[in-house]
Scaffold this motif. Structure first.
Motif, PDB file in Angstrom:
ATOM      1  N   SER A 184       0.828  -1.213   0.000  1.00 25.18           N
ATOM      2  CA  SER A 184       0.000   0.000   0.000  1.00 25.18           C
ATOM      3  C   SER A 184       0.864   1.265   0.000  1.00 25.18           C
ATOM      4  N   ALA A 185       1.994   1.235   0.701  1.00 29.56           N
ATOM      5  CA  ALA A 185       2.894   2.396   0.712  1.00 29.56           C
ATOM      6  C   ALA A 185       3.504   2.611  -0.672  1.00 29.56           C
ATOM      7  N   VAL A 186       3.874   1.532  -1.353  1.00 26.69           N
ATOM      8  CA  VAL A 186       4.439   1.643  -2.695  1.00 26.69           C
ATOM      9  C   VAL A 186       3.394   2.188  -3.661  1.00 26.69           C
ATOM     10  N   TYR A 187       2.159   1.669  -3.566  1.00 23.30           N
ATOM     11  CA  TYR A 187       1.087   2.165  -4.432  1.00 23.30           C
ATOM     12  C   TYR A 187       0.821   3.654  -4.192  1.00 23.30           C
ATOM     13  N   GLN A 188       0.910   4.108  -2.938  1.00 27.52           N
ATOM     14  CA  GLN A 188       0.702   5.532  -2.654  1.00 27.52           C
ATOM     15  C   GLN A 188       1.771   6.392  -3.314  1.00 27.52           C
TER      16      GLN A 188
END
Length: 80
Positions: free
Chosen positions: A35-39
């Motif tokens: 989720s952090a990478v997608y953000q």
């Protein structure tokens, strides 16, 4: 302060596509939450510090911090 631009984000997304690698798999291999990478990749996160900064550096969206700048900053903190 330089921001991550849309062109660079699209370049990294294209690289994932060309390698046939998922963002989730890359995140897992590199010790980040997907989720952090997608953000970071969506541009919702400015990647100024912490994991988002480290993700942006690892993806080539931001330059590696130079050793000289880090050591100067650490020296200043030690003097306080």
């Amino acid at each position: 302060m330089q921001r991550i631009n849309e062109t660079d984000l699209n370049r990294v997304k294209e690289e994932f596509f060309l390698r046939g690698e998922t963002v989730a798999r890359w995140a897992e291999r590199n010790g980040f939450s997907s989720s952090a990478v997608y953000q970071v990749l969506s541009g919702r996160c400015q990647a100024r510090r912490g994991d988002s900064h480290r993700i942006a550096v690892k993806l080539g969206l931001k330059p590696e911090p130079s050793e000289s700048k880090v050591s100067i900053h650490q020296h200043e903190e030690a003097a306080m």
